[in-house]
Enzyme design. Structure first.
Site, short mmCIF file in Angstrom:
data_model
loop_
_atom_site.label_atom_id
_atom_site.label_comp_id
_atom_site.label_asym_id
_atom_site.label_seq_id
_atom_site.Cartn_x
_atom_site.Cartn_y
_atom_site.Cartn_z
N ASP A 21 -4.11 -1.01 14.76
CA ASP A 21 -3.04 -0.89 15.77
C ASP A 21 -3.43 -1.70 17.00
OD1 ASP A 21 -1.06 -0.11 17.47
OD2 ASP A 21 -1.77 1.97 17.69
N ASN A 23 -1.60 -2.48 19.75
CA ASN A 23 -1.03 -2.15 21.06
C ASN A 23 -1.05 -0.65 21.35
OD1 ASN A 23 0.82 -1.50 19.15
ND2 ASN A 23 2.59 -2.26 20.27
N ASP A 25 0.12 2.11 19.99
CA ASP A 25 1.30 2.98 19.95
C ASP A 25 1.22 3.94 18.75
OD1 ASP A 25 1.72 1.25 17.87
OD2 ASP A 25 3.77 0.72 18.44
N ASP A 29 -0.07 -2.70 12.94
CA ASP A 29 0.87 -3.81 13.12
C ASP A 29 0.26 -5.13 12.68
OD1 ASP A 29 -0.78 -4.55 15.42
OD2 ASP A 29 0.14 -2.80 16.38
N ASP A 98 4.98 -7.79 -0.57
CA ASP A 98 5.56 -6.80 -1.46
C ASP A 98 7.03 -7.14 -1.66
OD1 ASP A 98 5.82 -4.21 -2.83
OD2 ASP A 98 4.08 -3.62 -1.64
N ASP A 193 7.39 -4.44 -6.81
CA ASP A 193 7.54 -2.99 -6.90
C ASP A 193 8.33 -2.60 -8.16
OD1 ASP A 193 7.09 -0.53 -5.24
OD2 ASP A 193 9.27 -0.38 -5.34
N GLU A 246 4.35 -4.07 -10.65
CA GLU A 246 4.02 -2.66 -10.85
C GLU A 246 4.88 -2.17 -12.01
OE1 GLU A 246 3.95 1.57 -8.42
OE2 GLU A 246 5.68 0.26 -8.34
N HIS A 315 -1.86 2.63 -2.22
CA HIS A 315 -1.21 3.50 -1.23
C HIS A 315 -0.48 4.69 -1.85
CE1 HIS A 315 1.89 1.00 -2.82
NE2 HIS A 315 2.81 1.74 -2.25
N ASP A 316 -0.41 4.75 -3.18
CA ASP A 316 0.26 5.88 -3.84
C ASP A 316 -0.73 6.85 -4.47
OD1 ASP A 316 2.80 4.81 -3.35
OD2 ASP A 316 2.87 3.76 -5.28
O1 ISL Z 1 3.66 7.24 -6.48
C1 ISL Z 1 3.86 7.48 -7.63
C2 ISL Z 1 3.22 8.53 -8.18
O2 ISL Z 1 3.42 9.47 -7.24
C3 ISL Z 1 4.73 6.74 -8.50
O3 ISL Z 1 5.61 7.50 -9.22
C4 ISL Z 1 5.47 5.77 -7.64
O4 ISL Z 1 6.59 6.34 -7.11
C5 ISL Z 1 5.81 4.61 -8.51
O5 ISL Z 1 4.59 4.09 -8.88
C6 ISL Z 1 6.60 3.58 -7.75
O6 ISL Z 1 5.92 3.19 -6.59
C7 ISL Z 1 6.42 2.16 -5.81
O7 ISL Z 1 7.81 2.30 -5.55
C8 ISL Z 1 8.20 3.42 -4.77
C9 ISL Z 1 7.36 3.58 -3.50
O8 ISL Z 1 7.60 4.84 -2.95
C10 ISL Z 1 5.88 3.43 -3.78
O9 ISL Z 1 5.14 3.50 -2.60
C11 ISL Z 1 5.71 2.12 -4.49
O10 ISL Z 1 4.35 1.80 -4.71
C12 ISL Z 1 9.63 3.18 -4.40
O11 ISL Z 1 9.76 1.91 -3.82
CA CA Z 2 1.04 -0.84 17.00
#
Ligand code: ISL
Ligand code: CA
Length: 529
Positions: A21, A23, A25, A29, A98, A193, A246, A315-316
């Site tokens: 981050d 700035n 907040d 970013d 992405d 995605d 993905e 991130h998931d």
């Molecule tokens: O996160 C998951 C398991 O909890 C998956 O079911 C996930 O939703 C799936 O892999 C799809 O993920 C992607 O598309 C989603 C988004 O929420 C996720 O962050 C992204 O990685 C919808 O765009």
């Molecule tokens: Ca920021």
């Protein structure tokens, strides 16, 4: 055969909201990312992938996009994005963006026009009078009634994420415009995605015989392949770019169909099989972690595709040391050996290189993720006891990965002077970049050494994979090229184990041990020759 740039480099995934981050907040970013490029270069990274920084109402943290060709103001401006790409390239770091094209946000102008039947947008989304009985990924009904249009629209994710209709050729043109926009700006490719669910069939349904989930109507449906081939011939093939799709619920055959070079669709995919070895059917039905099942899934994918991706976090997903081991720094190092010694394009998620762990929250109030809240509510409606509901969330919530990056032992882990959008893990006082920077025994120092080794090892970059053993929590495999070989052995059992291997000369070890007698401590890994 000559390798491609995306086969020689290691990728680092940045979740912009939580990375740095600039700035103060409380929200990460683009300027923050720019300020950390030297850190990434020193780590040995050759590619970064940014989770979506585009304009979004943030119902799903940017995976609900309201404008594909502009930056969300909390992250910066288009100018900052140009600078980020330029500054990365100056350091010979490629940039992946992405590409979220299964759905837009409800706030996107395309949807606003579509719900009012304004052409050419009328059929941009899937509209129906009598919707099917499908359930979406976040545990809700997949159709929502829209008062303005007087029809239902399909959303396989949150209500705020209506699915685009690829049966409408104008959607294809519009999406190709988005791809060109970013490639012309210098992006080096896309992480695509949920790319294998773009094509849906049999949407309107009065009959009740379709399965509840509906997934058989959209997982790698036949129309998907011509669509991806069209993206490839019209756009992707005109640039030196890389794509990773993905793919949900995909088996190796589906992955081959999407990635075989002669089919001209995608370069690689993310498979989920190893990530699904600690659950039954869906991630919320917890199953104890079994190293054997985990390694078996990894080996199966290594053997089924000539080239693909390798990852243990994103991130998931929960943090890998917490999930596949005991959360300790030594286990983070052992997992690093696994990740970076398998064959394929390896992806590191921010914070993995310092051994960040799952969050330490105590209640739902600290959780921000929409999926976690939906599932918790669903479990409440199903009368699951609170203890069980919380255990599911604590173990599998996507917020485990999304806590702010831990840069130092200052307030909020040095991520921001303001209180961050999602609470920091309180272990930042001991787990942080600054503390590890000059400690040769740290997870970070180990990642740096391992990446340096991998970046110059032709065997690790190009060599064939072959499994040697998978028993009692110990996994061993060989990588070989032109008669030379490395043997990698990893103990994820947590207990001391004995193995018998021909190779005994230590190239590198997670513990610093410089000799190998066949015995491994719990969460210890060796690279041998
Ligand atoms: O996160 C998951 C398991 O909890 C998956 O079911 C996930 O939703 C799936 O892999 C799809 O993920 C992607 O598309 C989603 C988004 O929420 C996720 O962050 C992204 O990685 C919808 O765009
Ligand atoms: Ca920021």
């Amino acid at each position: 055969m000559e390798s491609k740039w995306w086969q020689d480099r290691v990728v680092y995934q940045i979740y912009p909201r939580s990375f740095a981050d600039s700035n103060d907040d409380g929200v990460g970013d683009l300027k923050g990312i720019i300020s950390k490029l030297d850190y990434l270069k020193k780590l040995g990274i050759g590619i970064i992938w940014l989770s979506p920084p585009y304009v979004s109402p943030n119902e799903d943290n940017g995976y609900d996009i309201a404008d594909y060709c502009n930056i969300q103001s909390e992250y910066g401006t288009l100018d900052d994005m140009d600078k980020l790409i330029e500054q990365a390239h100056r350091r010979d770091i490629k940039v992946l963006l992405d590409l979220v094209i299964n759905h837009t946000s409800r706030a996107h102008q395309w949807f606003q026009n579509s719900r009012r039947r304004i052409d050419p947008y009328t059929n941009f989304y899937y509209w129906a009078d009598k919707p099917s009985n499908w359930t979406g990924f976040f545990g809700e009904k997949a159709w929502e009634y829209d008062e303005v249009r007087g029809q239902y629209y399909l959303h396989l994710f949150a209500k705020g994420q209506p699915d685009l209709n690829y049966h409408e050729p104008k959607v294809i043109d519009a999406v190709e415009g988005v791809m060109r926009f970013w490639l012309d700006k210098g992006a080096d490719g896309f992480r695509c995605d949920v790319i294998n669910i773009l094509w849906k069939t049999d949407l309107e349904d009065g009959k009740k015989k379709i399965a509840l989930t509906g997934s058989e109507k959209y997982i790698s449906a036949p129309g998907l392949h011509p669509l991806l081939q069209r993206f490839n011939s019209e756009v992707l093939s005109k640039y030196d770019c890389y794509t990773v799709g993905e793919t949900v619920f995909a088996d190796p055959q589906m992955a081959r169909d999407l990635t075989s070079p002669e089919r001209h669709e995608l370069n690689t995919v993310f498979s989920f099989e190893h990530m699904e070895t600690d659950c039954f059917f869906v991630k919320w039905l917890l199953r104890p972690f079994s190293p054997r099942r985990f390694f078996r899934a990894l080996a199966k994918w290594q053997e089924s595709l000539d080239w693909n991706t390798v990852y243990l976090e994103n991130h998931d997903q929960p943090r890998s040391p917490s999930r596949f081991a005991d959360g300790s720094p030594s286990s983070a190092k052992a997992l690093a050996v696994l990740l970076l010694c398998l064959r394929g394009t390896a992806f590191i998620f921010e914070g993995q290189e310092i051994g960040m762990t799952n969050f330490d929250y105590k209640s739902m109030e600290d959780i921000k993720d929409i999926e976690s809240h939906n599932i918790y509510d669903l479990a409440t409606r199903l009368h699951l006891p609170r203890r069980i509901r919380w255990k599911m969330i604590r173990t599998k919530s996507r917020d485990n990965a999304r806590t702010p990056m831990q840069w130092s032992d200052e307030a909020n882990g040095g991520f921001s002077k303001a209180s961050p959008w999602l609470k920091s893990n309180s272990n930042y006082k001991s787990i942080n970049v600054k503390a590890q920077e000059n400690d040769p025994d740290s997870v970070l120092a180990f990642y740096r050494r391992l990446l340096e080794f991998r970046n110059q090892s032709e065997i690790l970059k190009k060599g064939a994979f072959s499994q040697i053993l998978n028993q009692k929590g110990v996994f061993a495999f060989e990588r070989s090229l032109d008669g030379k070989r490395l043997v990698i052995v990893i103990n994820l059992s947590g207990k001391r184990r004995q193995v018998s291997l021909k190779e005994t000369e230590v190239v590198m070890s997670s513990s610093g041990a410089s000799s190998f007698s066949g015995s491994l401590e719990g969460y210890e890994a060796f690279i041998l020759k």
